[in-house]
Design a protein around this motif. Structure first.
Motif, PDB file in Angstrom:
ATOM      1  N   GLN A   1       7.427  -4.487   5.892  1.00  0.00           N
ATOM      2  CA  GLN A   1       7.527  -3.229   5.179  1.00  0.00           C
ATOM      3  C   GLN A   1       8.387  -3.398   3.921  1.00  0.00           C
ATOM      4  O   GLN A   1       9.252  -4.279   3.844  1.00  0.00           O
ATOM      5  N   LEU A   2       8.107  -2.549   2.930  1.00  0.00           N
ATOM      6  CA  LEU A   2       8.881  -2.574   1.694  1.00  0.00           C
ATOM      7  C   LEU A   2      10.351  -2.297   1.987  1.00  0.00           C
ATOM      8  O   LEU A   2      11.247  -2.822   1.315  1.00  0.00           O
ATOM      9  N   GLY A   3      10.608  -1.495   3.030  1.00  0.00           N
ATOM     10  CA  GLY A   3      11.978  -1.177   3.412  1.00  0.00           C
ATOM     11  C   GLY A   3      12.741  -2.376   3.935  1.00  0.00           C
ATOM     12  O   GLY A   3      13.968  -2.326   4.044  1.00  0.00           O
TER      13      GLY A   3
ATOM     14  N   ASN B   1       0.835  -1.204   0.000  1.00  0.00           N
ATOM     15  CA  ASN B   1       0.000   0.000   0.000  1.00  0.00           C
ATOM     16  C   ASN B   1       0.871   1.257   0.000  1.00  0.00           C
ATOM     17  O   ASN B   1       2.102   1.167  -0.045  1.00  0.00           O
ATOM     18  N   ARG B   2       0.219   2.402   0.039  1.00  0.00           N
ATOM     19  CA  ARG B   2       0.939   3.672  -0.072  1.00  0.00           C
ATOM     20  C   ARG B   2       1.921   3.879   1.079  1.00  0.00           C
ATOM     21  O   ARG B   2       2.924   4.569   0.929  1.00  0.00           O
TER      22      ARG B   2
ATOM     23  N   CYS C   1      12.771   2.144  -2.465  1.00  0.00           N
ATOM     24  CA  CYS C   1      11.409   2.182  -1.896  1.00  0.00           C
ATOM     25  C   CYS C   1      10.692   3.459  -2.339  1.00  0.00           C
ATOM     26  O   CYS C   1       9.531   3.428  -2.769  1.00  0.00           O
ATOM     27  N   ASP C   2      11.368   4.595  -2.183  1.00  0.00           N
ATOM     28  CA  ASP C   2      10.759   5.859  -2.580  1.00  0.00           C
ATOM     29  C   ASP C   2      10.425   5.862  -4.065  1.00  0.00           C
ATOM     30  O   ASP C   2       9.377   6.377  -4.481  1.00  0.00           O
ATOM     31  N   ARG C   3      11.300   5.308  -4.834  1.00  0.00           N
ATOM     32  CA  ARG C   3      11.100   5.287  -6.291  1.00  0.00           C
ATOM     33  C   ARG C   3       9.870   4.469  -6.673  1.00  0.00           C
ATOM     34  O   ARG C   3       9.081   4.859  -7.533  1.00  0.00           O
TER      35      ARG C   3
END
Length: 843
Positions: free
Chosen positions: A220-222, A193-194, A230-232
């Motif tokens: 988490q994606l991290g 998710n976002r 992740c930010d990208r």
């Protein structure tokens, strides 16, 4: 017949079209009644075969329209349907004008019989064709059929509704399968998710990429990607549905793994999310390398490979497929492999093929297909099915090899197994087959069959004189001549060597054979020109007849061989029919051969001596030793009989040595001190001359007998001298060194080369008696004799004339310078003591 077949089912049309074309009918097809009526407007047909349930216009209405048209009503009409098969439906079909109603499926044989029956009935039908029901009656009956049709439609609707339910259930099952696929995928899959929280992931994410598992919904994606990545990825959600998918190659995870990432926009439980797939780059590279390797292997196979889909449409083919068939992939893509069909196999063959493929999963065998250029060729084909996890057919894979060269090699081997390699005539094996076939046909039709054994006369002399190359060329020439002498139904075979066999089939009577025999004798006797040589050859023929001389091949072959032997004994260049008397001759030869083995030990052999005289004063200067065999039961046996027999039985060396030893001992007794040297001439056979021990044997005999070597003269034929000329020169040189004199016997009957004659360094030529016999009347013989004498003297050789029998012959030879004579004019062959007294009187 020209047949119109109407059916909306493509497979049914193909099968029936294949069956009828195989029986020679012309087939035109249509998919419903309206299309068929349009064809009937433009073409004429001999018969109509139609289904009933079809779109646009069904079979009942189509039949009614045909039968109410005066131009079309006479065409025989057959219903072939799997629907409306109740008795009242069949009755209605016949009432509206159909000639037959056949229920699908009908066995092919029964279907063809029904077709022929309708055609025969139609051709014999007289008067106007049977009319259809009138419009009112037809519509009434047709309405009932429509009711059935509506009921059928309602049933189909119910089935459709059931099918929709099935689709819903299938969708649910598909969803479950998708989750299963995700669970079993080697790619890592997750929904994020976002906020970067991983809402859903598959096991591969944890296992394949070494991601540490956390509590459900707390990863988490991290935990997987560095912050920059992740930010990208999360920034893509700002685009929402404006992007469908984006790839990020060679992304390095926090644990150091290198992956390819594919991010897609998704919604999950009402919120915006990312569907992210992680693929192991190294594994993908390895897979791609394997795929390239497999593709390279398939593309470079010498065998053709093609793949078809579940509907048997070609979707892939390799380069060998194009090389063998001539079709490029784009030309056959989407087509059924039947585009290669040659028509050499019938429908039953393909039914067995597909039955094996569907039940066993594979089929292999030989099949004949057609190249793009129309050439039919054999191939060895292997087909296998590729099924899915549920057992459904996914692909068909075919691998085939071109067997054209193999087939040609097989035919060549088969041909070589049944034909003579030199003349290409049938050999012994094929001869026996053809002979048995001719006997069988003759027995059934009451014909005669003649078996001719043919042997070339003096062929060995040609081979010895001119070499095997010329001999082989002569055999090939004579083979063609013999073929031209007989009919195509007859057989000319080669037994081996210079022996041929002719089978004359379907003869009415014995007299029919004479014309062919005389033709063969005349044709073989024509001069042959080979390698600048004019060769004249004759043949002897033995004949056996079926059924007169035997009822089977073995007996006929045996009797024809006996007749041939008789023909040779009768002087050659003639033919002899078999008679029962000839059966005694082989027995006589067997007895004679056995007796010959003991002839020397039993002292049954003796020598006689024919004087050789000097032409100028008729003084005796020598003699020729001639062997005689006095058998206690057989009587006196001519050397012309027992010498060849001795060669056949291997006794010639023993007998030849006895003749040499006896002649030398006797010649020693004739020598007188101070008197002239008396020479004794002894003939050597070819087998003796080839004996490696001959030189030493002669040395031993001369030493043992005490005879001077100059008093021994060895006579050789031209054929012996010409064979292996280099070895002959060595042997003659050895004799010359010993002081033994050499003579060429029967000179003029062979094919000597003058250059070789000069190299041989012989001492004497003996003119064959066949040339002397014609003197002095024959200008031809006179010219030959004169030429031989002149040539011999020019080479420093003496000349002896054989067979001198008259005063005129003596005078002619003397006048032309002949040195010596031998023959009955001077003396017959004499016993040793008589010849000794003749020597005393001639001094």
């Amino acid at each position: 017949m020209k047949i119109l077949y109407v059916d909306d089912n493509e497979q049914a049309r193909y099968l029936l079209e294949t069956l009828l074309k195989a029986k020679g009918h012309q087939i035109t097809t249509a998919t419903d009644g309206e299309a068929a009526l349009e064809l009937l407007d433009r073409q004429s047909f001999d018969m109509i075969v139609s289904d009933i349930m079809m779109p646009q216009m069904d079979g009942f209405m189509f039949c009614h329209q045909v039968k109410k048209n005066p131009r079309l009503a006479g065409i025989p009409f057959i219903f072939y349907s799997a629907t409306f098969t109740q008795p009242e439906d069949i009755k209605f079909a016949l009432q509206i004008g159909a000639d037959r109603f056949l229920i699908k499926p009908t066995p092919p044989e029964e279907f063809l019989l029904e077709l022929d029956a309708v055609a025969s009935k139609s051709s014999g039908r007289s008067g106007a064709p049977r009319l259809s029901l009138d419009e009112t009656a037809f519509l009434s009956g047709y309405a009932g059929r429509l009711g059935k049709k509506l009921e059928s439609a309602r049933l189909r609707l119910d089935r459709a509704q059931a099918s929709l339910t099935g689709v819903r259930l299938e969708l649910e099952a598909t969803q479950r399968k998708l989750f299963q696929l995700a669970d079993h995928s080697s790619d890592g899959i997750m929904i994020v998710n976002r906020d970067g929280r991983i809402l859903l992931n598959n096991p591969a994410l944890l296992k394949q990429f070494n991601v540490i598992s956390g509590a459900a919904g707390q990863m988490q994606l991290g935990d997987i990607f560095p912050k920059e990545q992740c930010d990208r990825l999360l920034s893509l959600l700002d685009l929402q549905a404006e992007f469908s998918s984006q790839d990020f190659p060679d992304i390095v995870l926090t644990n150091g793994a290198c992956v390819t990432v594919t991010a897609s926009y998704a919604t999950y439980r009402g919120q915006h999310a990312l569907l992210i797939l992680l693929r192991n780059v190294q594994a993908e590279k390895q897979l791609n390398e394997q795929l390239r390797l497999h593709s390279h292997i398939v593309e470079n196979l010498v065998e053709g490979v093609f793949v078809t889909d579940a509907e048997n449409r070609i979707i892939s083919a390799n380069a060998a497929f194009t090389r063998i068939t001539g079709y490029r992939l784009e030309e056959v893509s989407g087509k059924n492999p039947r585009v290669l069909k040659s028509g050499s196999q019938d429908l039953t063959f393909y039914q067995r093929l597909w039955n094996a493929l569907l039940t066993q999963g594979q089929w292999q065998g030989e099949i004949w297909n057609r190249r793009k250029n129309g050439e039919i060729f054999p191939e060895w084909l292997f087909i296998s099915l590729v099924r899915g996890t549920e057992g459904e057919i996914l692909f068909h894979v075919g691998i085939f090899s071109d067997m054209t060269e193999h087939e040609q090699a097989r035919k060549n081997i088969e041909h070589l197994a049944h034909h003579d390699p030199l003349t290409d005539l049938p050999n012994r094996t094929l001869l026996r087959y053809r002979l048995n076939e001719a006997i069988h046909q003759a027995g059934r039709n009451r014909y005669k069959t003649a078996l001719l054994f043919l042997d070339l006369d003096r062929f060995k002399l040609i081979n010895d004189s001119l070499g095997h190359f010329v001999g082989d060329a002569l055999l090939k020439l004579l083979s063609q001549r013999l073929r031209d002498c007989v009919r195509q139904t007859d057989t000319v075979a080669r037994q081996g060597g210079d022996e041929f066999v002719i089978v004359l089939a379907e003869l009415g009577k014995k007299e029919d054979v004479y014309r062919i025999i005389n033709k063969v004798l005349a044709t073989v006797g024509e001069p042959a020109f080979i390698e600048c040589h004019e060769i004249n050859v004759t043949c002897s023929i033995g004949v056996a007849l079926y059924p007169d001389d035997g009822g089977d091949d073995v007996t006929l072959l045996k009797h024809a061989d006996s007749a041939l032997y008789s023909a040779k004994n009768e002087g050659r260049n003639n033919y002899q029919f078999y008679s029962a008397q000839l059966d005694k001759e082989p027995e006589r030869r067997l007895i004679m051969g056995n007796a010959l083995n003991k002839a020397v030990e039993r002292m049954e052999l003796r020598l006689v001596y024919q004087p050789q005289v000097r032409m100028s004063d008729r003084a005796v200067v020598g003699c020729e030793a001639l062997a005689r065999w006095q058998h206690p039961e057989l009587g006196v046996v001519s050397p012309a009989v027992f010498i060849p027999l001795a060669e056949e039985t291997g006794r010639i060396n023993a007998i030849g040595n006895w003749i040499l030893r006896t002649a030398c001992r006797q010649a020693t007794l004739w020598q007188r001190p101070g008197g002239p040297a008396i020479r004794v001439a002894v003939n050597l056979s070819a087998i003796q001359f080839r004996n490696p021990a001959l030189l030493q044997t002669i040395k031993d005999i001369l030493k043992e007998s005490g005879l001077e070597s100059k008093c021994l003269e060895l006579e050789l034929t031209e054929g012996i001298l010409m064979r292996e000329a280099n070895n002959t020169l060595d042997m003659l040189h050895s004799f010359k060194t010993m002081g033994v004199r050499m003579s060429i016997d029967d000179f003029g009957t062979g094919y000597s080369n003058l250059a070789y004659l000069n190299r041989f360094s012989v001492d004497k030529l003996k003119i064959d008696q066949s040339f002397v016999a014609g003197l002095p009347e024959s200008r031809h013989d006179a010219a030959i004799v004169h030429a031989i004498i002149h040539m011999a003297h020019s080479l420093g050789l003496q000349v002896v004339a054989e067979g001198v029998e008259t005063e005129e012959q003596h005078r002619f030879l003397l006048a032309h310078g002949c040195d010596l004579g031998q023959g009955y004019f001077y003396a017959k062959p004499l016993e040793a003591d008589v010849f000794g007294r003749m020597l005393e009187n001639s001094v």
